[in-house]
Design a protein around this motif. Structure first.
Motif, PDB file in Angstrom:
ATOM      1  N   THR A   1     -35.065   5.038  42.417  1.00  0.00           N
ATOM      2  CA  THR A   1     -34.939   5.056  40.966  1.00  0.00           C
ATOM      3  C   THR A   1     -36.276   4.728  40.297  1.00  0.00           C
ATOM      4  O   THR A   1     -36.355   4.705  39.076  1.00  0.00           O
ATOM      5  CB  THR A   1     -33.885   4.031  40.507  1.00  0.00           C
ATOM      6  N   LYS A   2     -37.282   4.437  41.113  1.00  0.00           N
ATOM      7  CA  LYS A   2     -38.601   4.111  40.571  1.00  0.00           C
ATOM      8  C   LYS A   2     -39.549   5.298  40.740  1.00  0.00           C
ATOM      9  O   LYS A   2     -39.364   6.125  41.621  1.00  0.00           O
ATOM     10  CB  LYS A   2     -39.186   2.878  41.272  1.00  0.00           C
ATOM     11  N   GLU A   3     -40.588   5.290  39.925  1.00  0.00           N
ATOM     12  CA  GLU A   3     -41.537   6.392  39.973  1.00  0.00           C
ATOM     13  C   GLU A   3     -42.169   6.504  41.353  1.00  0.00           C
ATOM     14  O   GLU A   3     -42.337   5.520  42.064  1.00  0.00           O
ATOM     15  CB  GLU A   3     -42.614   6.201  38.891  1.00  0.00           C
TER      16      GLU A   3
ATOM     17  N   VAL B   1     -49.060  -2.535  32.145  1.00  0.00           N
ATOM     18  CA  VAL B   1     -47.616  -2.297  32.217  1.00  0.00           C
ATOM     19  C   VAL B   1     -47.254  -0.849  31.917  1.00  0.00           C
ATOM     20  O   VAL B   1     -46.303  -0.306  32.474  1.00  0.00           O
ATOM     21  CB  VAL B   1     -46.862  -3.221  31.217  1.00  0.00           C
ATOM     22  N   MET B   2     -48.003  -0.201  31.043  1.00  0.00           N
ATOM     23  CA  MET B   2     -47.607   1.112  30.549  1.00  0.00           C
ATOM     24  C   MET B   2     -48.267   2.238  31.345  1.00  0.00           C
ATOM     25  O   MET B   2     -49.235   2.026  32.082  1.00  0.00           O
ATOM     26  CB  MET B   2     -47.992   1.246  29.063  1.00  0.00           C
ATOM     27  N   GLY B   3     -47.723   3.428  31.136  1.00  0.00           N
ATOM     28  CA  GLY B   3     -48.321   4.615  31.757  1.00  0.00           C
ATOM     29  C   GLY B   3     -48.257   4.564  33.271  1.00  0.00           C
ATOM     30  O   GLY B   3     -47.186   4.542  33.859  1.00  0.00           O
ATOM     31  N   ARG B   4     -49.407   4.522  33.885  1.00  0.00           N
ATOM     32  CA  ARG B   4     -49.485   4.485  35.345  1.00  0.00           C
ATOM     33  C   ARG B   4     -49.580   3.052  35.861  1.00  0.00           C
ATOM     34  O   ARG B   4     -49.839   2.828  37.032  1.00  0.00           O
ATOM     35  CB  ARG B   4     -50.688   5.304  35.813  1.00  0.00           C
ATOM     36  N   GLN B   5     -49.455   2.097  34.948  1.00  0.00           N
ATOM     37  CA  GLN B   5     -49.476   0.660  35.269  1.00  0.00           C
ATOM     38  C   GLN B   5     -50.731   0.309  36.085  1.00  0.00           C
ATOM     39  O   GLN B   5     -51.819   0.712  35.715  1.00  0.00           O
ATOM     40  CB  GLN B   5     -48.182   0.235  35.962  1.00  0.00           C
TER      41      GLN B   5
ATOM     42  N   GLN C   1     -47.330  -6.886  42.534  1.00  0.00           N
ATOM     43  CA  GLN C   1     -47.316  -8.349  42.435  1.00  0.00           C
ATOM     44  C   GLN C   1     -46.556  -9.007  43.586  1.00  0.00           C
ATOM     45  O   GLN C   1     -46.549 -10.228  43.688  1.00  0.00           O
ATOM     46  CB  GLN C   1     -46.709  -8.761  41.095  1.00  0.00           C
ATOM     47  N   GLN C   2     -45.950  -8.221  44.431  1.00  0.00           N
ATOM     48  CA  GLN C   2     -45.348  -8.835  45.621  1.00  0.00           C
ATOM     49  C   GLN C   2     -46.429  -9.283  46.607  1.00  0.00           C
ATOM     50  O   GLN C   2     -46.150 -10.059  47.507  1.00  0.00           O
ATOM     51  CB  GLN C   2     -44.395  -7.839  46.301  1.00  0.00           C
TER      52      GLN C   2
ATOM     53  N   LEU D   1     -40.229  -0.595  44.072  1.00  0.00           N
ATOM     54  CA  LEU D   1     -40.127  -1.352  42.834  1.00  0.00           C
ATOM     55  C   LEU D   1     -41.041  -0.699  41.811  1.00  0.00           C
ATOM     56  O   LEU D   1     -42.016  -0.040  42.191  1.00  0.00           O
ATOM     57  CB  LEU D   1     -40.603  -2.790  43.033  1.00  0.00           C
ATOM     58  N   PRO D   2     -40.764  -0.902  40.537  1.00  0.00           N
ATOM     59  CA  PRO D   2     -41.695  -0.361  39.549  1.00  0.00           C
ATOM     60  C   PRO D   2     -42.983  -1.177  39.534  1.00  0.00           C
ATOM     61  O   PRO D   2     -42.945  -2.396  39.724  1.00  0.00           O
ATOM     62  CB  PRO D   2     -40.921  -0.494  38.236  1.00  0.00           C
ATOM     63  N   LYS D   3     -44.083  -0.500  39.337  1.00  0.00           N
ATOM     64  CA  LYS D   3     -45.327  -1.243  39.127  1.00  0.00           C
ATOM     65  C   LYS D   3     -45.247  -1.897  37.740  1.00  0.00           C
ATOM     66  O   LYS D   3     -44.637  -1.318  36.850  1.00  0.00           O
ATOM     67  CB  LYS D   3     -46.526  -0.284  39.189  1.00  0.00           C
ATOM     68  N   PRO D   4     -45.783  -3.035  37.491  1.00  0.00           N
ATOM     69  CA  PRO D   4     -46.653  -3.787  38.387  1.00  0.00           C
ATOM     70  C   PRO D   4     -45.927  -4.738  39.339  1.00  0.00           C
ATOM     71  O   PRO D   4     -46.575  -5.373  40.160  1.00  0.00           O
ATOM     72  CB  PRO D   4     -47.517  -4.587  37.411  1.00  0.00           C
ATOM     73  N   ARG D   5     -44.570  -4.835  39.228  1.00  0.00           N
ATOM     74  CA  ARG D   5     -43.897  -5.806  40.086  1.00  0.00           C
ATOM     75  C   ARG D   5     -44.118  -5.487  41.567  1.00  0.00           C
ATOM     76  O   ARG D   5     -44.196  -6.391  42.392  1.00  0.00           O
ATOM     77  CB  ARG D   5     -42.398  -5.832  39.778  1.00  0.00           C
TER      78      ARG D   5
END
Lengths: 295, 722
Positions: free
Chosen positions: A235-237, A270-274, A249-250, A242-246
């Motif tokens: 479900t993520k890009e 956070v936005m765009g390509r993070q 950040q792992q 996980l979605p970036k930036p999370r």
């Protein structure tokens, strides 16, 4: 010329094998002309049917139907009642999977099937006939039970079918690739039944540009693409876990890269390509100044 | 061009004599005849999609209105004893077309060639105030465009990559024992995709541009094998080469027009992926011994390299003057190697007992000569005489597994197994060595001929040697998930219920946990749960109905601490982020022959909805103790929810005018709705950054396709759902 006539002609061309004359064997003509005419007509159109009924290369193949189903003389003489010793391959067959599979691997234990024994599917009591239907052409290739590889695999791997409905996925619905593009369901010396010796080697088959070696390498990328990606769909890009930036950040804390709010000052994080807005070459960089994968 | 091709093939169809094919059969050929099948017609949208909304809809496919050429197939079998020749084409009027050409004689040889185009559309909403000339050089006017100019800039043409794989395969079985196979793949990738260009990170600006793609992959494989019933040998060699025709992409900095030593470059330049090559050889063998014992062994070795010249260290002319005073490496002479050894044994010493053992070793080594840059440039903005050395990242992985299975008559089988895995990594990584142990149990129950049940339970624990903490400003208490200690547990159920040969149910369920017990910061735990089932009912060859459903839930928590040179360990600056994924997926299909030989109907409908949340909190209360700015920066805020819902559906009715000619009316729906705050409605100029503004838009497409099929069964009825 009817299909049944074709069967008869095909069988007529087969030399009578010594094995067929052995006790307990009735001969394929008994099967195809008495009760199983339609099945035999369909079988003759399959690759295996053509080999067995038109151009057998061994004594086993010359046994025709009985090469796989076992000696059928008692079955014939009982008018179809006596199934003793018969090997059946239907979905609700009482013949154990192991016994069915032994029939298949007596010829097919080579090339892609070299590792069938002790493979995860064999250990899980999967029968060859759960996935393959050699009696009729359902799929365009490989004589599958279903029209496509994905439809065949997802008979059991239902969750994988659901993953193909994710917003980020590979083009399996479009049939531009198959489960078998990455996995060998017949067994493999590699983990997860992969077709190559590691996750990365498998991915490089198509994503050759990620292979490197690069001047600056990102350690988790070198070890396994699956550290960050879920190749069955996400479900993520970019099929990320996980979605970036999370995701990043792992492993990397957000010092100097504030991601706590959505204010204008933080958008690039956070936005765009993070993170990849700046760390564009995250799979590896060949730029002399690309040690942080920003070039 | 397409129209001419259609007419030519249609004409050919009229000339050649058709033959009736079985309704179930896709490969019927009558000796001495050429058999042709065609399926062509037209498509009209009842609910069309605006061109700017096509990005997601056409991600991997092309569905234009107008002429449709679903496919053709031609088969020729000159003689009954001879080989087949066949040719097929799909989606000929569309961007994702494919052609296949082949010949085979079952049991003797097969030869095949295909071209199967794969489009990948990234965006149809990209905007730019600049120009690209030549390709890969993104220019901006001087003075630079202002915010309003960026945000009203013209749309770019769709940002898309096309993959054109052309593959040739030849296989032969010269005898019962020998198999020979050779493959050559020519894969051309062209087009473009979005990529970032930073002009100073962190803290300064970046610009999103398009990366030119012009890559060619050559992949050659040969694999002879020899097999008897007792032993089998197989060898393969593969050579793969990537040629990338673009070494870099350059883009003008939206914030400045001249190079300076402090503010950076007027133009940035990213190095694109270098061309590379790989040789891979594999030798495998298996032998069958008494007691149904089988041993297999495999050795695979691969050698990869690349030696593309480096591009200049900086595009900043001011810094370049300094860089040019030192001698720099000119290329990598990259040399990495992998070795995989796999040994496996399985035996059935008595009828109910099966024993298996496995050992696998994988080694990745980097033989690239050590390379050091005597100076350091960060994003064309700063220059220092600090050495930067390339680190190698070798690792090895050993796996072993043993299992024993006991069959309790025909009813049940119990399997116990134990797995072990060891990673050894380079010193530069956090943990030199990890060992993971994974015991498991599996129970298979077969109740007569209608139930097969399998339940599996596995657990595991991974422990590593001392965790070398991060230096510099990284949180020293952070534990990276790929090396951290972890405990795993998983339980899965799968039931296959077949009350009759025509009716079947599959039920599945599973739960899994992964905990990271020693990670004060970093990933804390992951939880997964899935439940689902499917049912298939085919009371006759003329009717089939199936439904499936799955519910999946994934949750995870990660923690960290916002750090600042003056607030390195403020307990109120701790944050925790909970991630939750909930996904429902429903699908169904129908295939029905309503009037034998005349009327058939069917279709497939799928629906999925996924909701993903990221909720970040400060578990120790509101951040305090720092400056107002620091406290605000440490204050956690939840993200808006991510969602997506996708409904692809396709229903058809087919009327057979004659045994060879049929008309198919197909109605298709494809609807997607998604929410992602990070890209939805993103303006090109946001803050000091420039984006392409290329988000995937929601769409709702509905269309009607009417095709005339000639000898349809020959083409096959297994159409994709869309």
């Amino acid at each position: 010329m009817t299909a049944a006539a074709g069967v008869a002609l095909g069988l007529a061309a087969v030399p009578l094998a010594r094995a067929q004359q052995a006790a307990g064997y009735a001969g394929s003509q008994e099967c195809t002309t008495a009760c199983h005419e339609q099945e035999a007509a369909r079988f003759l159109r399959t690759p295996m049917g053509r080999v067995f009924l038109e151009g057998p290369r061994s004594d086993l193949e010359r046994q025709g139907c009985e090469a796989c189903h076992g000696p059928g003389k008692a079955h014939v003489e009982s008018g179809g009642e006596d199934m003793t010793g018969m090997i059946r391959f239907a979905r609700n067959s009482t013949t154990p999977a192991d016994e069915r599979n032994r029939v298949c691997i007596q010829c097919h234990e080579k090339t892609a099937r070299l590792y069938w024994q002790a493979s995860p599917h064999e250990a899980s009591e999967v029968a060859c006939s759960d996935c393959h239907n050699v009696m009729t052409n359902v799929s365009e290739r490989a004589n599958l039970q279903k029209p496509t590889v994905m439809a065949t695999c997802t008979q059991c791997h239902l969750q994988r079918q659901s993953q193909q409905m994710r917003s980020s996925r590979m083009p399996l619905w479009e049939q531009k690739m198959q489960c078998s593009s990455c996995h060998n369901p017949h067994g493999s010396p590699n983990e997860k039944l992969l077709v190559a010796s590691s996750v990365n080697e498998t991915c490089y088959n198509c994503h050759t540009e990620k292979r490197g070696p690069f001047l600056w390498e990102h350690p988790p990328v070198v070890e396994s693409c699956s550290n960050c990606h879920e190749p069955h769909g996400s479900t993520k890009e970019k099929m990320l876990k996980l979605p970036k930036p999370r995701l990043c950040q792992q492993c990397h804390d957000p010092t100097r890269h504030p991601t706590r709010s959505l204010g204008p000052a933080d958008t690039k994080y956070v936005m765009g390509r993070q993170c990849a807005n700046c760390h564009t070459m995250i799979h590896g960089s060949n730029h002399p100044s690309g040690f942080a994968f920003t070039r | 061009m397409h129209r001419a091709l259609v007419l030519a093939l249609a004409g050919m169809a009229l000339i050649l004599e058709p033959r009736v094919a079985s309704a179930q059969d896709t490969t019927t050929t009558i000796p001495g005849r050429v058999t042709v099948g065609l399926d062509a017609g037209g498509r009209v949208f009842t609910k069309s999609v605006d061109s700017v909304d096509l990005g997601k809809f056409e991600e991997y496919k092309h569905v234009p209105s107008g002429l449709v050429f679903q496919g053709f197939r031609a088969d020729w079998r000159p003689t009954a004893a001879g080989p087949d020749f066949w040719m097929t084409g799909r989606q000929l009027a569309e961007r994702d077309k494919s052609f296949w050409l082949g010949a085979r004689k079952p049991g003797q040889f097969t030869a095949m060639a295909f071209w199967d185009r794969i489009p990948h559309t990234f965006s149809t909403t990209g905007q730019s105030a600049g120009t690209e000339a030549p390709i890969g050089r993104h220019k901006l006017p001087d003075p630079r465009p202002d915010t309003s100019t960026w945000n009203s800039s013209p749309l770019l043409s769709p940002i898309r990559t096309m993959w054109d794989p052309v593959k040739f395969v030849v296989g032969a079985t010269p005898s019962e024992h020998w198999n020979l196979r050779a493959e050559y793949l020519w894969l051309d990738k062209s087009g473009e995709r979005p990529v970032g260009m930073s002009f100073g990170s962190p803290g300064t600006n970046h610009r999103e541009v398009t990366e030119p793609i012009d890559q060619t992959v050559h992949d050659l494989r040969v694999s002879p094998s020899y097999a008897t019933r007792q032993y089998q040998l197989s060898f393969s060699y593969a050579y793969s080469r990537l040629v990338n025709n673009y070494a870099s992409v350059s883009a003008d900095n939206p914030l400045q027009t001249v190079d300076t030593r402090t503010a950076g470059a007027a133009t940035g330049r990213d190095a694109l992926t270098p061309g590379n090559f790989a040789h891979t050889a594999m030798l495998a063998g298996g032998v069958n011994l008494p007691s149904r014992t089988r041993l297999t062994g495999t050795v695979t070795m691969s050698w990869r390299g690349q030696d593309e010249p480096f591009i200049p260290m900086t595009s900043n002319s001011v810094l370049a003057d300094s860089v040019e005073t030192v001698t720099l490496p000119t290329s990598l002479q990259g040399d990495t190697r992998t070795t995989m050894v796999n040994l496996r044994a399985t035996s059935r010493p008595t009828t109910p007992l099966t024993l298996s053992g496995l050992y696998r070793h994988f080694d990745f080594s980097d033989e690239t000569p050590e390379i050091t840059f005597p100076v350091r440039v960060v994003n064309d903005r700063t220059f220092s005489r600090t050495e930067e050395t390339r680190h190698t990242l070798p690792y090895s992985r050993d796996q072993a597994d043993v299992s024993a299975a006991w069959r309790f008559g025909p009813l049940a089988k119990l399997t116990a197994g134990y797995g072990w895995e060891r990673w050894e990594r380079a010193e530069i990584r956090n943990v030199d060595e990890t060992n993971e142990h994974s015991p498991r149990l599996a129970l298979d129950v077969t109740a007569k001929d209608w139930l097969h049940f399998r339940g599996t339970w596995s657990t595991g624990w991974r422990r590593g040697t001392e965790y070398e903490e991060e230096q510099e400003v990284q949180n020293p208490k952070m534990r990276r998930f790929d090396q951290a200690d972890r405990d795993r547990e998983r339980f899965d159920l799968l039931a296959d219920i077949t009350p009759t040969g025509q009716l079947g149910f599959t039920l599945l369920g599973g739960v899994g946990t992964i905990d990271y017990p020693e990670s004060e910061y970093g990933l804390q735990y992951e939880r997964t749960a899935v439940v689902g089932g499917s049912a298939d009912w085919s009371p006759s060859p003329r009717f089939g109905l199936g439904v499936s459903y799955t519910y999946e839930a994934f949750t995870a928590t990660q923690t960290d601490q916002t750090r600042d040179p003056t607030q390195l360990d403020n307990p109120t600056y701790v944050w925790a982020s909970d991630h939750s994924d909930f996904i429902n997926t429903l699908g169904g299909y129908l295939d029905a022959v309503l009037i034998p030989g005349r009327l058939a109907a069917g279709g497939r409908v799928d629906w999925t909805r996924a909701e993903f949340t990221v909720v970040t909190v400060n578990p120790n209360g509101t951040p305090t103790g720092g400056t107002a700015g620091q406290n605000d920066g440490a204050t956690a805020k939840p993200w808006p929810q991510f969602t997506h819902e996708w409904v692809p559906a396709s229903l058809f009715v087919r009327y057979s005018v004659t045994t060879q000619v049929a008309v198919t009316v197909q109605y298709s729906i494809d609807r997607f709705e998604g929410e992602d705050f990070r890209t939805d409605g993103l303006q090109p100029a946001t803050g000091t950054d420039i984006y392409l503004g290329n988000d995937y838009r929601n769409y709702n497409a509905q269309w009607l396709t009417i095709t005339l099929s000639y000898h349809l069964p020959l083409i096959g009825t297994g159409r994709p759902p869309l």
